[in-house]
Design an enzyme around this catalytic site. Structure first.
Site, PDB file in Angstrom:
ATOM      1  N   ASP A  49      13.391  30.539  59.592  1.00  0.00           N
ATOM      2  CA  ASP A  49      13.351  29.539  58.131  1.00  0.00           C
ATOM      3  C   ASP A  49      12.074  28.089  58.933  1.00  0.00           C
ATOM      4  O   ASP A  49      11.599  27.859  60.058  1.00  0.00           O
ATOM      5  CB  ASP A  49      14.477  28.302  58.083  1.00  0.00           C
ATOM      6  CG  ASP A  49      14.355  28.278  57.106  1.00  0.00           C
ATOM      7  OD1 ASP A  49      13.858  28.507  56.254  1.00  0.00           O
ATOM      8  OD2 ASP A  49      15.879  27.846  56.213  1.00  0.00           O
ATOM      9  N   GLU A  75       5.938  26.879  57.391  1.00  0.00           N
ATOM     10  CA  GLU A  75       5.280  27.053  56.608  1.00  0.00           C
ATOM     11  C   GLU A  75       4.191  25.932  57.563  1.00  0.00           C
ATOM     12  O   GLU A  75       3.107  26.504  57.076  1.00  0.00           O
ATOM     13  CB  GLU A  75       5.978  26.006  55.371  1.00  0.00           C
ATOM     14  CG  GLU A  75       6.474  27.092  54.111  1.00  0.00           C
ATOM     15  CD  GLU A  75       7.964  26.909  54.614  1.00  0.00           C
ATOM     16  OE1 GLU A  75       8.789  26.509  55.365  1.00  0.00           O
ATOM     17  OE2 GLU A  75       8.728  27.856  54.285  1.00  0.00           O
ATOM     18  N   ASP A 125      14.577  28.184  48.993  1.00  0.00           N
ATOM     19  CA  ASP A 125      15.940  27.375  48.164  1.00  0.00           C
ATOM     20  C   ASP A 125      15.696  28.273  46.998  1.00  0.00           C
ATOM     21  O   ASP A 125      15.362  26.673  45.954  1.00  0.00           O
ATOM     22  CB  ASP A 125      15.840  25.696  48.558  1.00  0.00           C
ATOM     23  CG  ASP A 125      15.577  26.095  50.267  1.00  0.00           C
ATOM     24  OD1 ASP A 125      15.985  27.536  50.783  1.00  0.00           O
ATOM     25  OD2 ASP A 125      15.735  24.948  50.974  1.00  0.00           O
TER      26      ASP A 125
END
Ligand SMILES: *[C@@H]1O[C@H](CO)[C@@H](O)[C@H](O)[C@H]1NC(C)=O
Ligand SMILES: *[C@@H]1O[C@H](CO)[C@@H](O)[C@H](O)[C@H]1NC(C)=O
Ligand SMILES: *[C@@H]1O[C@H](CO)[C@@H](O)[C@H](O)[C@H]1NC(C)=O
Length: 981
Positions: free
Chosen positions: A556, A559, A636
């Protein structure tokens, strides 16, 4: 997860306990208080002010302005780019030349080396670089040590090696006409017409223009120059200094954007360029009724509470676009990993604007691609159809990996299962309620103070016992491991990362510090091969103690998400391995990280592929090529109907862009879904290639067994439907893994001649099964309307009602228990109907073969299966069969698509596996009597089997069910004979 969730009490307690540098800690807690207050007012929308719009990103603003000027000036506009005819050479499929850029009012011209590569398969690559930068003849500002070249290494990560250049491509330069023509192509004949001045390229297929580069003269390569003395009347367009979100970008190389317009003449539809929460058919982006005002943006970012119907950037990006018109498909890959924006507009066709064309094409799509840095690097695909396009795109970036079987079954996740006892309880409850599941997930709270590769000593004191317990029912654990490494003493992962120089650096070449879950953190730099080797070590069972073979990984925040960075990520002038700037590689960061994780999990027991298990890695951030090593999810989302609606178009866009292993959090991450929403979400999720339920730490518990009746039963049905169709899903993944065909197939992919289906994005065909599905995504929906794209017969999956109508809609009633699902005539698919606790326990279960007879009286389909966990399939250990039904003679045959090799352990293990049921839907009335009989031919023997016949009436199809024909899956033929006694 995103940092703004930090408002939760658990988070706050952990954050204060950390050993952060005081200044950063202060910043953090300030954020916590401010955002905490907002959070209590419950879900607002995305914070637009945290993310740039085009006019706040200097290079986007400048290129849009150039586009406006060029458009306004029309034919009076003079493009400064000219290809020098004398410079053109062609060797071994590569055409090289020099483009000169004339600088307004100056003596000097800028030299831009150009290369066209023509490949055997028939696609073309165009690359434009800048000579001065290639040679290092530039000066960097402020004594910076970054590389002087334009970034050109995206191919190293995104592409697969081994492409062959075409030896057939032939060029002729016609000086008077000012063009160079290149004939190339494989099966189909293609042509590129390169105009020298101004530089422009037209791509033709069968003599017709399908794509034009620089038709509108938006080509722009901002060349290197020294910063001029500031003058009074200078307008600041962000060339030299730009600040956003409290950070100033030092821009050591000054402005360096690349941009190009790409026109698709006659193509009214374009798709792709994920990830955006938008419709599948891309909208126009320069205003007007129903259009966006902003370009589609690709700058991987952790966007908190993202909004739907928006061109804003999200967590991942794949700069691949498909254009579609009736009967034809083309596409482009814009290989650039820097921040990128794409404008899309449509033009009514003027019949005179392109050479040969059919007047029925009323509209063209014009696109404008703008990237902040790097070389111009573009692949052009001329189709002619979707399957050729996906095959070619996959040949370049690789196909999706064949996943382990468990990973396409159902996943249960939550932030967080709080302890090993919690995990055990959830595991037991699923069994108690007879709901199958394969994987339970642990979010960040399992760690000891957010130190990855450790376990919380209080709540997860015996992780091995826990994962061994799961293994009893062949279940797995997925644990989260993120790229931010807590900066703290006594944590070897941290000290090794920094002392061995494996971490990302800031602009002054010091190790970069930022704020993330653990507090002050450093980031792994997987562009560095030494980092990858070191990362692999961390996953060895003696290092990640408590993990074993049934533990897989979730990446996760890659980015990368940095809570105190501009736009929630790193400053653009951070420095990575080999002195490339973060600016250059931003959109690749996530890929390098999940790829390293994949290698680490694969090799944790052995270097020998014969002894390895296929890893499962989930990533939030991705780029072209990510499909080779990871699955993605849409991040999300929220427990709202609008987010349920947004998911299918997003997942279909992933499939088009070559990354079909994709899902959205079932139930919605933020907030609490109503029971109706949760139930409908499970029904939809059962058709997500990646099927996982997930919930925020502040959300109420919502494991499916908690829903109460009738919801539990309906959800159980949906999950079981997924499990029964696993052989069909696996076969669809198998196809995607060798020819790139998407798993969820939109109407325009399956019926490219029917324009009425081109903008439909709420229904899809599942693989080759002929299953046409349109899950309910609206509250209180009493019915849905399904579009039938062709005149073939369709049958309801449950009650076998017949539907017909070319290009028309049929209405299906949708009480809560109903998933609108039709079977298109002409297909065969295989199920496993015995409910089990996990997919592993179904490995040798018998099959049900479903035949959906088409109007022509025939049907066929495929089954691909292997052991579902190892790489033995690469050595031929799999079964791949086709099933063919023909009403002439009423026969169903099973045929080998690939010879089953003698030493095939898998085939040996499958030897006893039977077909326990054959369901033939739509058998011509009268072909079978009330008591038909089936003759079976197998292994040189013949025998009879019983059938039951449900004669079709009240608009329903005749259904013949053969129960226990006592055949193995390898049977040769079933002959259904007429018998009226
Ligand atoms: C570059 O260096 C100059 C002079 O040393 C300094 O004033 C300026 O702040 C620096 N700019 C950036 C963006 O670091
Ligand atoms: C797609 O085009 C290829 C040519 O590259 C052709 O061989 C193939 O049959 C076409 N497929 C379909 C479904 O039309
Ligand atoms: C990605 O991982 C694969 C599989 O482990 C490995 O072979 C490859 O070298 C990696 N690619 C990159 C670009 O790191």
């Amino acid at each position: 997860m995103n940092f703004l969730e930090g408002a939760s009490p658990v988070r706050r307690a952990k954050a204060t306990a950390s050993t952060a540098a005081p200044s950063v800690l202060k910043l953090c807690c300030y954020s916590l208080v401010v955002f905490g207050a907002i959070f209590l007012q419950v879900t607002e929308t995305v914070k637009h002010e945290n993310f740039k719009i085009c006019s706040q990103s200097g290079f986007c603003k400048r290129n849009r302005a150039l586009a406006d000027d060029a458009t306004a000036a029309g034919s009076a506009w003079v493009s400064p780019y000219e290809l020098e005819p004398a410079s053109i050479t062609m060797r071994n499929g590569k055409l090289k030349g020099t483009i000169w850029k004339t600088i307004d009012g100056q003596e000097e011209r800028v030299e831009l080396p150009l290369v066209f590569s023509f490949y055997e398969q028939g696609f073309v690559r165009l690359q434009i670089d800048e000579a001065k930068r290639l040679k290092g003849e530039i000066e960097l500002r402020n004594g910076s040590k970054v590389r002087k070249e334009r970034y050109h290494e995206a191919e190293k990560w995104a592409l697969v090696p081994g492409l062959k250049l075409s030896t057939h491509a032939k060029h002729t330069t016609l000086e008077e006409a000012g063009v160079t023509r290149v004939h190339y192509g494989g099966i189909t004949a293609f042509e590129a017409i390169i105009r020298h001045n101004p530089f422009e390229v037209r791509f033709l297929r069968d003599g017709e223009v399908h794509m034009v580069l620089n038709e509108r003269n938006f080509l722009n390569m901002e060349h290197w120059r020294a910063k001029p003395e500031a003058k009074e009347d200078d307008v600041d367009n962000g060339e030299w200094d730009e600040s956003f979100g409290g950070a100033t970008d030092s821009k050591p190389r000054g402005p360096e954007s690349v941009a190009l317009d790409i026109t698709f003449p006659g193509y009214a539809y374009v798709y792709g360029i994920p990830e955006h929460a938008t419709s599948l058919a891309l909208k126009e982006t320069r205003g007007g009724e129903g259009n966006y005002n902003e370009p589609y943006r690709m700058y991987n970012a952790d966007v908190f509470e993202y909004e739907t119907d928006s061109p804003m950037t999200l967590y991942g990006s794949i700069p691949f676009m498909q254009a579609q018109r009736k009967g034809s498909t083309v596409g482009v890959l814009w290989l650039n990993a820097a921040e990128t924006w794409v404008d899309v507009i449509k033009q009514k066709n003027n019949p005179l604007t392109f050479s040969t064309h059919d007047n029925s094409y009323k509209e063209s799509t014009q696109t404008h691609w703008i990237s902040e840095s790097g070389i111009l690097d573009l692949f052009v695909f001329l189709g002619p159809n979707a399957s050729a396009l996906y095959r070619d795109y996959g040949a370049i970036t690789g196909y999706t990996t064949l996943p382990p079987m468990f990973s396409i079954a159902y996943h249960q996740c939550r932030w967080n299962y709080v302890s090993q006892d919690d995990v055990k309880t959830v595991d037991k409850k699923f069994d108690q309620f007879d709901i199958p599941y394969d994987v339970i997930w642990l979010d960040i709270e399992y760690t000891d103070e957010k130190k990855y590769f450790t376990w919380d000593p209080l709540t997860f004191s015996k992780p091995l016992d826990m994962v061994k317990g799961l293994d009893k029912r062949q279940r797995k654990l997925v644990a989260i491991i993120d790229p931010h490494i807590k900066k703290t003493d006594g944590y070897p992962v941290s000290s090794e990362l920094t002392s061995r120089e494996l971490a990302v650096k800031d602009k002054s070449s010091k190790i970069y510090d930022g704020w993330c879950w653990p507090g002050s953190s450093n980031w792994v730099d997987c562009f560095n091969p030494s980092t990858v080797s070191w990362w692999k070590e961390q996953f060895k069972f003696n290092k990640f103690v408590g993990s074993q073979r049934n533990v897989h990984i979730w990446n996760d925040m890659n980015e990368p998400s940095v809570f105190n960075g501009p736009e929630t990520t790193m400053p653009k002038d951070n420095i990575f391995y080999d002195n490339w700037e973060h600016r250059d590689i931003h959109n690749l960061y996530g890929l390098t990280f999940h790829n390293a994780t994949y290698s680490a999990v694969k090799e944790r027991e052995s270097q020998n592929e014969d002894k390895q298990l296929r890893p499962f890695v989930l990533t939030r951030s991705f780029f072209a090529g990510s499909q080779r090593t990871a699955a993605m999810w849409t991040g999300d989302n929220e427990a709202k109907w609008s987010h349920l609606q947004a998911a299918f178009p997003m997942l279909m866009a992933q499939g088009i862009a070559g990354m079909p292993f994709a899902g959205a959090d079932v139930g919605g991450f933020f907030g609490n879904p109503s029971k109706e929403l949760l139930t409908r979400w499970y029904q939809a999720g059962a058709f997500y290639p990646f099927f996982r339920a997930h919930a925020h730490i502040d959300a109420k518990r919502r494991e499916p067994y908690l829903a109460g009746e009738p919801y539990v039963s309906i959800i159980r049905e949906a999950v079981r439907l997924r499990y029964s169709l696993l052989p069909a899903w696996y076969s669809a993944f198998h196809r995607a893994s060798w020819d790139g065909m998407p798993i969820l197939r939109p109407m325009f992919v399956m019926f490219p001649d029917n324009e009425a289906g081109f903008s439909i994005d709420d229904q899809f065909f599942m693989g080759d099964t002929g299953l046409l599905v349109k899950p309910v995504v609206y509250e209180g929906a009493e019915s849905v309307s399904i579009f039938l794209p062709d005149r073939q017969v369709y049958y309801d999956y449950k009650d076998f009602t017949i539907y017909k109508g070319e290009s028309s809609n049929v209405e299906i009633k949708t009480p809560l228990e109903r998933i609108p699902m039709l079977m298109r005539g002409g297909h065969v698919f295989v199920r496993r109907d015995r409910p089990r606790r996990s997919s592993g326990l179904m490995k040798y279960d018998p099959f049900t073969v479903v035949v959906s007879v088409g109007d022509e009286g025939v049907a066929d389909g495929v089954l691909y299966l292997d052991d579902g966990e190892t790489y033995a399939y690469k050595k031929g250990e799999f079964i791949h069969r086709s099933f063919i039904y023909n009403s002439a003679g009423n026969t169903l045959e099973s045929r080998d698509l690939a010879p089953e090799t003698a030493n095939n352990r898998f085939v040996k293990n499958m030897k006893g596996v039977r077909i326990e049921k054959v369901i033939l839907v739509g058998v011509k009335s009268g072909a079978v009597g009330k008591k038909g009989k089936v003759t079976v031919k197998s292994d040189g023997k013949t025998w009879d089997a019983k059938v039951t016949v449900e004669e079709g009436k009240d608009g329903k199809a005749t259904v013949v069910v053969v129960r226990d024909p006592k055949v193995r899956y390898k049977f040769l033929a079933l002959v259904i004979t007429t018998s009226h006694n």
